[in-house]
Scaffold this motif. Structure first.
Motif, mmCIF file in Angstrom:
data_model
loop_
_atom_site.group_PDB
_atom_site.id
_atom_site.type_symbol
_atom_site.label_atom_id
_atom_site.label_comp_id
_atom_site.label_asym_id
_atom_site.label_seq_id
_atom_site.Cartn_x
_atom_site.Cartn_y
_atom_site.Cartn_z
ATOM 1 N N TRP A 91 5.530 -69.242 -29.309
ATOM 2 C CA TRP A 91 6.541 -68.385 -29.939
ATOM 3 C C TRP A 91 6.310 -66.905 -29.645
ATOM 4 N N TRP A 92 5.037 -66.527 -29.447
ATOM 5 C CA TRP A 92 4.737 -65.093 -29.310
ATOM 6 C C TRP A 92 5.322 -64.486 -28.038
ATOM 7 N N TRP A 93 5.719 -65.333 -27.078
ATOM 8 C CA TRP A 93 6.355 -64.807 -25.873
ATOM 9 C C TRP A 93 7.688 -64.134 -26.185
ATOM 10 N N ALA A 94 8.238 -64.389 -27.356
ATOM 11 C CA ALA A 94 9.496 -63.732 -27.738
ATOM 12 C C ALA A 94 9.336 -62.220 -27.813
ATOM 13 N N ALA A 95 8.115 -61.744 -27.971
ATOM 14 C CA ALA A 95 7.887 -60.296 -28.017
ATOM 15 C C ALA A 95 8.217 -59.632 -26.685
ATOM 16 N N VAL A 96 8.069 -60.371 -25.586
ATOM 17 C CA VAL A 96 8.277 -59.786 -24.257
ATOM 18 C C VAL A 96 9.738 -59.394 -24.017
ATOM 19 N N PRO A 97 10.706 -60.300 -24.200
ATOM 20 C CA PRO A 97 12.101 -59.889 -23.980
ATOM 21 C C PRO A 97 12.571 -58.817 -24.957
ATOM 22 N N ILE A 98 12.087 -58.855 -26.186
ATOM 23 C CA ILE A 98 12.493 -57.815 -27.138
ATOM 24 C C ILE A 98 11.985 -56.456 -26.680
ATOM 25 N N ALA A 99 10.719 -56.402 -26.286
ATOM 26 C CA ALA A 99 10.155 -55.137 -25.798
ATOM 27 C C ALA A 99 10.823 -54.696 -24.502
ATOM 28 N N ALA A 100 11.075 -55.656 -23.599
ATOM 29 C CA ALA A 100 11.698 -55.320 -22.314
ATOM 30 C C ALA A 100 13.096 -54.751 -22.501
ATOM 31 N N GLY A 101 13.804 -55.227 -23.511
ATOM 32 C CA GLY A 101 15.145 -54.732 -23.754
ATOM 33 C C GLY A 101 15.178 -53.406 -24.482
ATOM 34 N N VAL A 102 14.339 -53.278 -25.497
ATOM 35 C CA VAL A 102 14.397 -52.103 -26.365
ATOM 36 C C VAL A 102 13.704 -50.886 -25.744
ATOM 37 N N ILE A 126 17.001 -47.318 -33.551
ATOM 38 C CA ILE A 126 16.101 -48.243 -32.862
ATOM 39 C C ILE A 126 16.061 -49.575 -33.597
ATOM 40 N N GLY A 127 16.211 -49.532 -34.920
ATOM 41 C CA GLY A 127 16.267 -50.775 -35.689
ATOM 42 C C GLY A 127 17.439 -51.643 -35.265
ATOM 43 N N GLN A 128 18.589 -51.034 -35.004
ATOM 44 C CA GLN A 128 19.743 -51.811 -34.532
ATOM 45 C C GLN A 128 19.492 -52.397 -33.153
ATOM 46 N N LEU A 129 18.822 -51.639 -32.289
ATOM 47 C CA LEU A 129 18.497 -52.149 -30.957
ATOM 48 C C LEU A 129 17.537 -53.330 -31.050
ATOM 49 N N ILE A 130 16.539 -53.214 -31.911
ATOM 50 C CA ILE A 130 15.584 -54.311 -32.096
ATOM 51 C C ILE A 130 16.300 -55.535 -32.661
ATOM 52 N N GLY A 131 17.207 -55.307 -33.604
ATOM 53 C CA GLY A 131 17.958 -56.416 -34.181
ATOM 54 C C GLY A 131 18.813 -57.122 -33.145
ATOM 55 N N GLY A 132 19.445 -56.350 -32.268
ATOM 56 C CA GLY A 132 20.237 -56.957 -31.206
ATOM 57 C C GLY A 132 19.380 -57.758 -30.247
ATOM 58 N N ALA A 133 18.215 -57.222 -29.895
ATOM 59 C CA ALA A 133 17.300 -57.944 -29.010
ATOM 60 C C ALA A 133 16.799 -59.220 -29.665
ATOM 61 N N LEU A 134 16.541 -59.169 -30.963
ATOM 62 C CA LEU A 134 16.114 -60.358 -31.702
ATOM 63 C C LEU A 134 17.178 -61.450 -31.591
ATOM 64 N N THR A 135 18.422 -61.094 -31.877
ATOM 65 C CA THR A 135 19.504 -62.072 -31.846
ATOM 66 C C THR A 135 19.671 -62.680 -30.458
ATOM 67 N N ALA A 136 19.693 -61.819 -29.434
ATOM 68 C CA ALA A 136 19.879 -62.306 -28.070
ATOM 69 C C ALA A 136 18.721 -63.196 -27.631
#
Length: 252
Positions: A91-102, A126-136
């Motif tokens: 599951w921790w790999w989810a941090a990579v796309p969120i960081a790569a996007g934001v 930045i919170g909205q950007l992180i939220g969008g990356a989370l959803t995607a």
């Protein structure tokens, strides 16, 4: 023109409670969900908003606390997205796309100084950007793993033809990855005509002009498109490489 700020009064609180009770009553009468889930969600939301309001009020004075708060938001988003995708340790790999996007969009925001670099501005943006990356990330990850599980035979057929494991998964996963971008595309296409998003409404209520509110909302929407596009591309690559898996969907 006076400010459109909504006053926080007992009447507003009573209306919120009434709406929450009404929603729970409809759910109970309809029998399609647990009414207590609606009530607890409302209470939890109220508690979390109160806590976040108090925290933001305290941290906006110091830049290092603003940075720490954003890091905490990122960590929670990565954990949430990862757990929505899979229940195992990948599951921790989810941090990579969120960081790569934001990170790139936030970097442009900071370097260009397109907006005031204050805590009250940076935290919600930045919170909205992180939220969008989370959803995607969550949508793409779940959709891709579901597709690979359902079409496992096709992946194995591609392997038998000499394709690598990564390329075999990409053949199946790439065509459906774009579905995770549909919510952001729809929101951008319908803004102003069907929906008035939070940043726009919030600025209007805070006394900004419609032009100012529209400019900020446009930045948020386009920024979200960029963030989510990068996040989805990163998820696609991670899944294709077999870095994020499920016990039943793990392929060679």
């Amino acid at each position: 023109m006076g400010s459109g700020t909504i006053p926080v009064t007992p009447v507003l609180g009573a209306v919120v409670v009434l709406l929450l009770v009404a929603a729970a009553a409809v759910v109970r009468l309809g029998g399609f969900a647990r009414h207590w889930a609606v009530i607890t969600a409302g209470l939890r939301g109220a508690a979390q908003l109160l806590l976040v309001s108090l925290i933001i009020t305290s941290v906006v004075r110091w830049s290092w606390l603003v940075a720490a708060f954003i890091v905490v938001m990122f960590a929670i988003a990565a954990r949430t997205a990862g757990r929505r995708i899979t229940g195992n340790r990948t599951w921790w790999w989810a941090a990579v796309p969120i960081a790569a996007g934001v990170a790139p969009v936030a970097g442009v925001l900071l370097v260009s100084r397109a907006v005031p670099l204050t805590g009250l501005v940076l935290i919600p943006l930045i919170g909205q950007l992180i939220g969008g990356a989370l959803t995607a990330t969550a949508l793409a990850g779940r959709r891709l793993l579901d597709e690979l599980a359902q079409r496992r035979g096709e992946v194995e057929a591609a392997l038998s033809l000499g394709l690598s494991a990564r390329d075999s998964r990409l053949e199946i996963a790439r065509p459906v990855a774009g579905t995770a971008l549909v919510p952001a595309l729809d929101q951008t296409r319908t803004v102003g005509m069907v929906t008035l998003p939070g940043a726009f409404v919030g600025m209007l209520l805070g006394g900004a002009s419609p032009l100012q509110a529209g400019a900020v909302q446009l930045f948020v929407l386009v920024g979200l498109l960029a963030v989510e596009a990068v996040a989805i591309a990163a998820v696609l690559e991670i899944v294709a490489r077999g870095l994020v898996t499920r016990p039943a969907a793990h392929h060679g």
